[in-house]
Design a protein around this motif. Structure first.
Motif, PDB file in Angstrom:
ATOM      1  N   UNK A   1      48.114  22.099  36.438  1.00  0.00           N
ATOM      2  CA  UNK A   1      46.661  22.127  36.580  1.00  0.00           C
ATOM      3  C   UNK A   1      46.217  23.586  36.610  1.00  0.00           C
ATOM      4  N   UNK A   2      45.227  23.908  35.803  1.00  0.00           N
ATOM      5  CA  UNK A   2      44.709  25.276  35.772  1.00  0.00           C
ATOM      6  C   UNK A   2      43.227  25.218  36.102  1.00  0.00           C
ATOM      7  N   UNK A   3      42.886  25.730  37.268  1.00  0.00           N
ATOM      8  CA  UNK A   3      41.520  25.667  37.785  1.00  0.00           C
ATOM      9  C   UNK A   3      40.958  27.079  37.902  1.00  0.00           C
ATOM     10  N   UNK A   4      39.661  27.149  38.139  1.00  0.00           N
ATOM     11  CA  UNK A   4      38.982  28.446  38.165  1.00  0.00           C
ATOM     12  C   UNK A   4      39.120  29.117  39.530  1.00  0.00           C
ATOM     13  N   UNK A   5      39.236  30.436  39.496  1.00  0.00           N
ATOM     14  CA  UNK A   5      39.183  31.248  40.708  1.00  0.00           C
ATOM     15  C   UNK A   5      38.616  32.609  40.343  1.00  0.00           C
ATOM     16  N   UNK A   6      37.963  33.228  41.293  1.00  0.00           N
ATOM     17  CA  UNK A   6      37.483  34.589  41.079  1.00  0.00           C
ATOM     18  C   UNK A   6      38.690  35.526  40.958  1.00  0.00           C
ATOM     19  N   UNK A   7      38.524  36.670  40.312  1.00  0.00           N
ATOM     20  CA  UNK A   7      39.671  37.563  40.075  1.00  0.00           C
ATOM     21  C   UNK A   7      40.469  37.905  41.327  1.00  0.00           C
ATOM     22  N   UNK A   8      39.796  38.065  42.456  1.00  0.00           N
ATOM     23  CA  UNK A   8      40.514  38.435  43.676  1.00  0.00           C
ATOM     24  C   UNK A   8      41.029  37.226  44.453  1.00  0.00           C
ATOM     25  N   UNK A   9      40.837  36.022  43.893  1.00  0.00           N
ATOM     26  CA  UNK A   9      41.286  34.804  44.570  1.00  0.00           C
ATOM     27  C   UNK A   9      42.349  34.055  43.767  1.00  0.00           C
ATOM     28  N   UNK A  10      42.912  34.689  42.766  1.00  0.00           N
ATOM     29  CA  UNK A  10      43.894  34.008  41.922  1.00  0.00           C
ATOM     30  C   UNK A  10      45.155  33.673  42.726  1.00  0.00           C
ATOM     31  N   UNK A  11      45.716  32.504  42.444  1.00  0.00           N
ATOM     32  CA  UNK A  11      46.882  32.056  43.206  1.00  0.00           C
ATOM     33  C   UNK A  11      47.594  30.932  42.451  1.00  0.00           C
ATOM     34  N   UNK A  12      48.775  30.576  42.949  1.00  0.00           N
ATOM     35  CA  UNK A  12      49.560  29.478  42.378  1.00  0.00           C
ATOM     36  C   UNK A  12      50.098  28.633  43.525  1.00  0.00           C
ATOM     37  N   UNK A  13      50.069  27.319  43.346  1.00  0.00           N
ATOM     38  CA  UNK A  13      50.665  26.383  44.305  1.00  0.00           C
ATOM     39  C   UNK A  13      51.745  25.603  43.562  1.00  0.00           C
ATOM     40  N   UNK A  14      52.951  25.601  44.112  1.00  0.00           N
ATOM     41  CA  UNK A  14      54.096  24.973  43.447  1.00  0.00           C
ATOM     42  C   UNK A  14      54.566  23.756  44.236  1.00  0.00           C
TER      43      UNK A  14
END
Length: 685
Positions: free
Chosen positions: A87-100
């Motif tokens: 799943x690829x969802x939106x985030x602001x540049x300073x809020x980018x992250x990954x959940x595995x």
């Protein structure tokens, strides 16, 4: 780019909530179901558009997504049969992250057994034993060698998938739980940014044991609630992985389905692709939201037979849709990556491709993209005439690549990206989501609001009709209102009279249990008091009162004593009777007031006048009047005790005989003793 609500919709939530509030204000409309309205409103205010990418393994879904987002997020190795849902969802540049989220050990064992069965290996394998793992890895290597390489056959690809699955389990054993799917944030892996986390997730062995990857990253395409979903292949070795993809395709919340197809490179549709198209065509709700992507279109530029077969396929099987696009994910993605390079890093060879160009013997390898780029420039015939490019046989592919880009630079890269078809597809799906799907949300909300607006409109129209039918002149309206009020007050008054009449009749006919009980208590008190008076009667005290009232005389006749006795008894009984009738009367009116308060006419008076119209006050006054009447009657009743019965003096009766005998006894002397001695006889009177 974000698309804010139009000015007339800026306060949409408040407007819808106001309509719902109006609905709930009317008792007859409160049962209206507003679940659909709330759901539609939520989708309009915070829309979520899921874009599902589906296709067979090696169709290039992951590379196509990377190209759309212009960054390397997903694993895109040829032949890697991952069952991971991304799943690829939106985030602001300073809020980018990954959940595995990892597969459980039980799920990995199931996949291992399934792949072993397909490959003809023993499926009874304990993946927690290193010797068993070594046997599986060795078996996979042999199969790949027998098939002539990883990409040479489906069997080789399955062997590679098993190899990656085993290695992924071994490398991540401490993160994998036996039965549950363990979830980790990128901070738990000590990743400082999205690039590091994505690099870990893209690694084949890691990707093989991941059940779900959630990327939150910045890209304009993901704004407005757009979510890209990369699903397992429709020809996944594990059947339930493929079913997961079909479930997402058919799910009502899926906004768009991107079918990435292989015929551009394979020359024909696979069995699984054909089955997928049949399912889509049989379901109109799915068919209307599907985009067909023929990826690796660059392979048809150099092969006339492939190109002709693809054109024939599109003409014969895709005439009923305009959403057919031809793309090259490889050229589109890496084209977007080398836009930021220059001759200083040899247009990415020393940065983007630094790892892939390292050869075993120290010689520089040629990245796949460089081969594809050189072919595009030399043989595709896609470039406009202003691009006069030359390729030298004495130069290596990498040298030709850097020289051509040094000569033509950004214009050539822009043309490459344009010919890759990625921008056309990105523009098309963006238009679909913003100009077709988003307005559809408003239409759905409008349709759902119609179900509550129509009853509201009819309700208010009926009120308006009632108002229109009434007089409009103020004086006439006042007169009408007064007339109506007078009528309602008369009705309330009549109901009150009927109620009082009924209560009185209940008493008269002895049907009022509470009153009957009070009256019996009164009788009982009277009898007890009379007995007490008779028991406590004293002739001597009666004689004393008689002589006291006639102070000039020293003695009193029998008749005077009898008179005092009768007056005493009558007055004492009067006191107790007055007290009792007051109590009975108070109880009756108390119960009456309580009953009146519970009646409809009492509530009607309060609605019409704001009070009871003086009803309780009048009942209180009536209680006092009845009290006075009862007291007067009680006194009259007790006065009768003073008078003798007419038959008392009749000749031949026992009473006159007893009177004479008592008179003889009391007349024997003139002092009090004779009277006192005759007390038993006097009591008989």
């Amino acid at each position: 780019m974000s698309h804010p609500l139009s000015p007339q919709c800026q306060n949409l939530q408040h407007q819808v909530e106001s309509l719902v509030k109006l609905l709930h204000q009317e008792p007859s409309l409160r049962q209206q179901d507003i679940t659909a309205v709330n759901a539609s409103l939520k989708k309009v205010i915070s829309p979520k558009f899921e874009i599902v990418f589906a296709g067979a393994f090696s169709a290039g879904k992951s590379m196509l997504i990377n190209a759309l987002l212009e960054r390397e997020l997903l694993y895109s190795a040829e032949g890697h049969a991952t069952g991971t849902e991304c799943y690829i969802d939106y985030a602001e540049p300073d809020q980018e992250r990954v959940v595995l989220t990892f597969l459980s050990e039980a799920e990995i064992r199931e996949q291992v057994a399934s792949l072993c069965q397909l490959l003809g290996l023993s499926s009874n394998v304990n993946i927690n034993r290193n010797d068993m793992i070594d046997i599986l890895v060795e078996g996979c290597a042999k199969i790949i060698q027998q098939e002539g390489g990883v990409n040479k056959s489906e069997r080789a690809k399955q062997a590679k998938a098993l190899d990656l699955l085993i290695k992924g389990f071994t490398e991540n054993r401490d993160r994998i739980q036996t039965l549950n799917n363990a979830t980790y944030s990128m901070e738990q892996f000590n990743f400082s940014n999205l690039k590091e986390a994505a690099s870990y997730a893209r690694r084949g062995s890691n990707s093989a044991v991941l059940k779900r990857i959630e990327y939150y990253c910045y890209h304009p395409l993901l704004q407005d609630g757009n979510v890209i979903i990369d699903t397992p292949g429709i020809d996944a070795p594990v059947a339930k992985d493929a079913q997961l993809t079909y479930n997402k395709i058919e799910h009502p919340d899926t906004s768009a389905v991107v079918c990435v197809l292989k015929p551009a490179s394979a020359g024909e549709m696979t069995i699984e692709e054909t089955e997928l198209l049949e399912i889509i065509r049989k379901n109109p709700s799915i068919r209307d939201r599907v985009f067909y992507i023929f990826n690796r279109i660059d392979e048809t530029w150099y092969n006339a037979q492939l190109r002709q077969r693809l054109d024939n396929l599109i003409y014969s099987d895709f005439q009923d849709t305009t959403r057919v696009y031809k793309t090259s994910g490889l050229l589109g993605f890496y084209g977007s990556q080398i836009k930021g390079t220059s001759g200083r890093d040899r247009f990415g060879l020393d940065s983007i491709f630094a790892e892939s160009i390292k050869g075993l013997g120290g010689e520089e390898e040629t990245p796949q993209f460089v081969y594809a780029f050189n072919q595009y420039c030399a043989f595709s015939r896609k470039l406009p005439v202003q691009f006069q490019l030359t390729f030298n046989a004495y130069e290596s592919p990498n040298q030709n690549y850097t020289r051509v880009l040094a000569d033509w630079g950004q214009p050539l890269i822009d043309q490459l990206i344009k010919d890759s078809g990625i921008e056309d597809f990105r523009t098309a799906i963006t238009y679909y989501l913003t100009e077709e799907k988003r307005p559809q949300l408003f239409k759905n909300l409008a349709d759902d609001l119609e179900d509550i607006c129509i009853p509201l409109r009819k309700y208010y129209e009926s009120i308006e009709m009632d108002l229109d039918s009434q007089p409009r002149e103020i004086e006439a309206m006042k007169a009408l209102e007064l007339q109506l009020l007078n009528q309602q007050l008369q009705e309330a008054g009549q109901e009150f009279r009927d109620h009082i009449t009924e209560e009185i009749n209940q008493i008269i006919t002895s049907k009022c249990d509470s009153f009957e009980q009070d009256f019996k208590q009164l009788e009982s008190r009277m009898v007890r008091r009379l007995d007490e008076l008779l028991d406590g009667f004293s002739v001597k005290e009666a004689y004393s009162r008689a002589t006291f009232n006639h102070s000039r005389n020293a003695t009193a006749p029998l008749l005077a004593v009898l008179v005092e006795a009768l007056y005493y008894l009558a007055n004492q009984l009067e006191d107790i009777l007055v007290e009792s009738v007051k109590s009975v009367n108070a109880g009756f009116f108390r119960r009456l007031v309580e009953k009146v308060r519970k009646t409809e006419y009492y509530r009607k008076l309060n609605r019409l006048l704001g009070n009871d119209g003086g009803l309780e006050k009048r009942l209180k006054e009536l209680e006092a009047e009845v009290n006075q009447a009862l007291i007067a009657m009680a006194k009259t009743e007790c006065d009768r005790y003073v008078r003798e019965s007419p038959k008392f003096y009749d000749e031949g009766t026992f009473s006159i005989y007893q009177f004479r005998q008592t008179l003889l006894q009391t007349s024997s002397s003139y002092d009090v003793k004779a009277i006192v001695d005759a007390e038993p006889a006097i009591r008989q009177f």
